[in-house]
Scaffold this motif. Structure first.
Motif, PDB file in Angstrom:
ATOM      1  N   ALA A  43       0.858  -1.181   0.000  1.00 27.18           N
ATOM      2  CA  ALA A  43       0.000   0.000   0.000  1.00 27.18           C
ATOM      3  C   ALA A  43       0.893   1.229   0.000  1.00 27.18           C
ATOM      4  O   ALA A  43       1.706   1.415   0.925  1.00 27.18           O
ATOM      5  N   PHE A  44       0.774   2.088  -1.018  1.00 30.14           N
ATOM      6  CA  PHE A  44       1.680   3.217  -1.229  1.00 30.14           C
ATOM      7  C   PHE A  44       0.982   4.565  -1.053  1.00 30.14           C
ATOM      8  O   PHE A  44      -0.216   4.694  -1.270  1.00 30.14           O
ATOM      9  N   LYS A  45       1.798   5.560  -0.713  1.00 26.28           N
ATOM     10  CA  LYS A  45       1.362   6.963  -0.760  1.00 26.28           C
ATOM     11  C   LYS A  45       2.563   7.835  -1.084  1.00 26.28           C
ATOM     12  O   LYS A  45       3.658   7.624  -0.546  1.00 26.28           O
ATOM     13  N   SER A  46       2.368   8.814  -1.976  1.00 31.82           N
ATOM     14  CA  SER A  46       3.416   9.790  -2.275  1.00 31.82           C
ATOM     15  C   SER A  46       3.464  10.840  -1.175  1.00 31.82           C
ATOM     16  O   SER A  46       2.436  11.436  -0.831  1.00 31.82           O
ATOM     17  N   VAL A  47       4.669  11.051  -0.617  1.00 31.56           N
ATOM     18  CA  VAL A  47       4.860  12.043   0.440  1.00 31.56           C
ATOM     19  C   VAL A  47       6.228  12.691   0.222  1.00 31.56           C
ATOM     20  O   VAL A  47       7.253  12.040   0.382  1.00 31.56           O
ATOM     21  N   SER A  48       6.260  13.943  -0.120  1.00 32.64           N
ATOM     22  CA  SER A  48       7.535  14.620  -0.375  1.00 32.64           C
ATOM     23  C   SER A  48       8.283  14.868   0.926  1.00 32.64           C
ATOM     24  O   SER A  48       7.683  15.142   1.970  1.00 32.64           O
ATOM     25  N   ASN A  49       9.608  14.774   0.856  1.00 27.66           N
ATOM     26  CA  ASN A  49      10.496  15.085   1.982  1.00 27.66           C
ATOM     27  C   ASN A  49      10.159  14.286   3.235  1.00 27.66           C
ATOM     28  O   ASN A  49      10.219  14.810   4.358  1.00 27.66           O
ATOM     29  N   VAL A  50       9.835  13.005   3.070  1.00 26.25           N
ATOM     30  CA  VAL A  50       9.476  12.177   4.209  1.00 26.25           C
ATOM     31  C   VAL A  50      10.724  11.529   4.790  1.00 26.25           C
ATOM     32  O   VAL A  50      11.579  11.039   4.061  1.00 26.25           O
ATOM     33  N   ARG A  51      10.839  11.550   6.121  1.00 25.57           N
ATOM     34  CA  ARG A  51      12.016  10.985   6.766  1.00 25.57           C
ATOM     35  C   ARG A  51      11.667   9.904   7.794  1.00 25.57           C
ATOM     36  O   ARG A  51      12.552   9.400   8.485  1.00 25.57           O
ATOM     37  N   GLY A  52      10.388   9.533   7.902  1.00 24.63           N
ATOM     38  CA  GLY A  52      10.030   8.501   8.865  1.00 24.63           C
ATOM     39  C   GLY A  52       8.675   7.892   8.590  1.00 24.63           C
ATOM     40  O   GLY A  52       7.790   8.544   8.023  1.00 24.63           O
ATOM     41  N   THR A  53       8.514   6.616   8.955  1.00 24.16           N
ATOM     42  CA  THR A  53       7.214   5.952   8.945  1.00 24.16           C
ATOM     43  C   THR A  53       7.044   5.230  10.279  1.00 24.16           C
ATOM     44  O   THR A  53       8.018   4.766  10.872  1.00 24.16           O
ATOM     45  N   ARG A  54       5.806   5.134  10.729  1.00 26.50           N
ATOM     46  CA  ARG A  54       5.513   4.464  11.999  1.00 26.50           C
ATOM     47  C   ARG A  54       4.222   3.659  11.814  1.00 26.50           C
ATOM     48  O   ARG A  54       3.182   4.226  11.494  1.00 26.50           O
ATOM     49  N   VAL A  55       4.307   2.333  12.042  1.00 27.69           N
ATOM     50  CA  VAL A  55       3.192   1.445  11.733  1.00 27.69           C
ATOM     51  C   VAL A  55       3.108   0.332  12.777  1.00 27.69           C
ATOM     52  O   VAL A  55       4.132  -0.235  13.175  1.00 27.69           O
ATOM     53  N   SER A  56       1.889   0.001  13.202  1.00 34.28           N
ATOM     54  CA  SER A  56       1.669  -1.183  14.026  1.00 34.28           C
ATOM     55  C   SER A  56       1.457  -2.382  13.107  1.00 34.28           C
ATOM     56  O   SER A  56       0.648  -2.316  12.175  1.00 34.28           O
ATOM     57  N   MET A  57       2.189  -3.472  13.377  1.00 36.23           N
ATOM     58  CA  MET A  57       2.097  -4.681  12.560  1.00 36.23           C
ATOM     59  C   MET A  57       1.856  -5.893  13.446  1.00 36.23           C
ATOM     60  O   MET A  57       2.418  -5.994  14.541  1.00 36.23           O
ATOM     61  N   TYR A  58       1.046  -6.815  12.942  1.00 34.91           N
ATOM     62  CA  TYR A  58       0.742  -8.062  13.642  1.00 34.91           C
ATOM     63  C   TYR A  58       1.552  -9.185  13.015  1.00 34.91           C
ATOM     64  O   TYR A  58       1.564  -9.357  11.794  1.00 34.91           O
ATOM     65  N   THR A  59       2.261  -9.950  13.834  1.00 36.20           N
ATOM     66  CA  THR A  59       3.120 -10.996  13.284  1.00 36.20           C
ATOM     67  C   THR A  59       2.342 -12.221  12.827  1.00 36.20           C
ATOM     68  O   THR A  59       2.735 -12.892  11.873  1.00 36.20           O
ATOM     69  N   GLY A  60       1.240 -12.547  13.507  1.00 37.93           N
ATOM     70  CA  GLY A  60       0.542 -13.777  13.182  1.00 37.93           C
ATOM     71  C   GLY A  60       1.432 -14.980  13.423  1.00 37.93           C
ATOM     72  O   GLY A  60       2.269 -14.986  14.335  1.00 37.93           O
ATOM     73  N   SER A 125       7.785 -12.222  18.793  1.00 37.14           N
ATOM     74  CA  SER A 125       6.855 -13.305  19.103  1.00 37.14           C
ATOM     75  C   SER A 125       5.769 -13.428  18.034  1.00 37.14           C
ATOM     76  O   SER A 125       5.393 -12.440  17.392  1.00 37.14           O
ATOM     77  N   GLU A 126       5.259 -14.639  17.850  1.00 37.71           N
ATOM     78  CA  GLU A 126       4.121 -14.847  16.978  1.00 37.71           C
ATOM     79  C   GLU A 126       2.860 -14.254  17.598  1.00 37.71           C
ATOM     80  O   GLU A 126       2.769 -14.061  18.815  1.00 37.71           O
ATOM     81  N   LYS A 127       1.904 -13.948  16.739  1.00 36.37           N
ATOM     82  CA  LYS A 127       0.570 -13.493  17.145  1.00 36.37           C
ATOM     83  C   LYS A 127       0.643 -12.309  18.113  1.00 36.37           C
ATOM     84  O   LYS A 127      -0.042 -12.265  19.132  1.00 36.37           O
ATOM     85  N   THR A 128       1.488 -11.336  17.753  1.00 39.84           N
ATOM     86  CA  THR A 128       1.729 -10.177  18.621  1.00 39.84           C
ATOM     87  C   THR A 128       1.796  -8.901  17.779  1.00 39.84           C
ATOM     88  O   THR A 128       2.354  -8.914  16.679  1.00 39.84           O
ATOM     89  N   TRP A 129       1.230  -7.821  18.300  1.00 37.96           N
ATOM     90  CA  TRP A 129       1.347  -6.516  17.655  1.00 37.96           C
ATOM     91  C   TRP A 129       2.645  -5.839  18.088  1.00 37.96           C
ATOM     92  O   TRP A 129       2.970  -5.818  19.271  1.00 37.96           O
ATOM     93  N   TYR A 130       3.369  -5.285  17.118  1.00 36.20           N
ATOM     94  CA  TYR A 130       4.588  -4.515  17.376  1.00 36.20           C
ATOM     95  C   TYR A 130       4.484  -3.187  16.634  1.00 36.20           C
ATOM     96  O   TYR A 130       3.863  -3.085  15.574  1.00 36.20           O
TER      97      TYR A 130
END
Length: 232
Positions: A43-60, A125-130
């Motif tokens: 999933a993409f988005k154009s963002v000029s001059n971006v220096r960071g991303t922050r996302v919660s991910m589930y390992t499953g 760990s599996e099945k954990t949000w990070y």
């Protein structure tokens, strides 16, 4: 972005048995990324001059394929509908596969100028949000891969760039021909531009090769598959 994992043997970093390490070395040394099919759902988005991303991910409970599967968030320097092949990038997230000895690990991968490499962090760990985060630190002048608020994997050298033009989150695998079945969860997606604060965003386009992407939550997406035929 087609990751360096697809060609580089890094088995010694995770202590694989000698026979397996020798097998991987024999297979991978002298090959190119093109030798290994790569599947992606981003999933993409154009963002000029971006220096960071922050996302919660589930390992499953992801599989451990030959070579790897990864759920990642990234910044790309290139512009277009997706991160063009050969563009500079910095990414972090979780990864599992033969190249990690079957371990589920935090990782970073990056490209800048003549530098292209990756590194592994601690097991997750599996099945954990990070909470995973990419960031070019102004104070430390370096790229950092964060997990749960800690910059665990950092670069103590320059990639030759400090901000990009695209942000993404999704699923990627490199394999011998059959994409591994898995899902990549990206929740509360945020970016940080130069001189700006953390901003929530909704992606504006999708890159789907074997894996499909669907919107989820208010700011987030799920990549899943593989899917035969066109994505819905």
């Amino acid at each position: 972005m087609i990751s360096e994992f697809a060609r580089k043997n890094n088995s010694f970093k995770v202590g694989l048995p000698v026979l397996l390490a020798l097998m991987l070395m024999t297979i991978t040394v002298g090959t190119s990324r093109a030798a290994w099919p790569v599947s992606q759902g981003f999933a993409f988005k154009s963002v000029s001059n971006v220096r960071g991303t922050r996302v919660s991910m589930y390992t499953g409970a992801p599989p451990s394929p030959f070579w790897f599967i990864a759920n990642l968030t990234a910044i790309c320097v290139g512009q277009g509908t997706t991160c063009p092949s050969g563009s500079d990038f910095f990414e972090t997230g979780w990864i599992r596969g033969v190249q990690t000895g079957g371990l589920l690990l935090h990782y970073i991968s990056y490209r800048g100028g003549s530098i292209e490499d990756f590194d592994y962090g601690d097991p997750v760990s599996e099945k954990t949000w990070y909470l995973f985060q990419t960031l070019h630190s102004n104070s430390a002048s370096r790229w950092e891969g964060w997990i749960n608020g800690v910059p665990e994997l950092v670069l103590n050298f320059s990639l030759g760039w400090t901000s990009g033009n695209l942000v993404n989150c999704g699923l990627e695998s490199a394999h011998t021909g059959t994409p591994p079945t898995a899902a990549g969860y990206c929740k509360d997606t945020r970016y940080k531009i130069v001189g700006g604060n953390w901003t929530y965003y909704t992606h504006t386009r999708e890159h789907e090769v074997d894996y499909c992407v669907m919107p989820a939550w208010t700011f987030g997406s799920i990549a899943y598959g593989p899917v035969t035929g066109a994505c819905p």
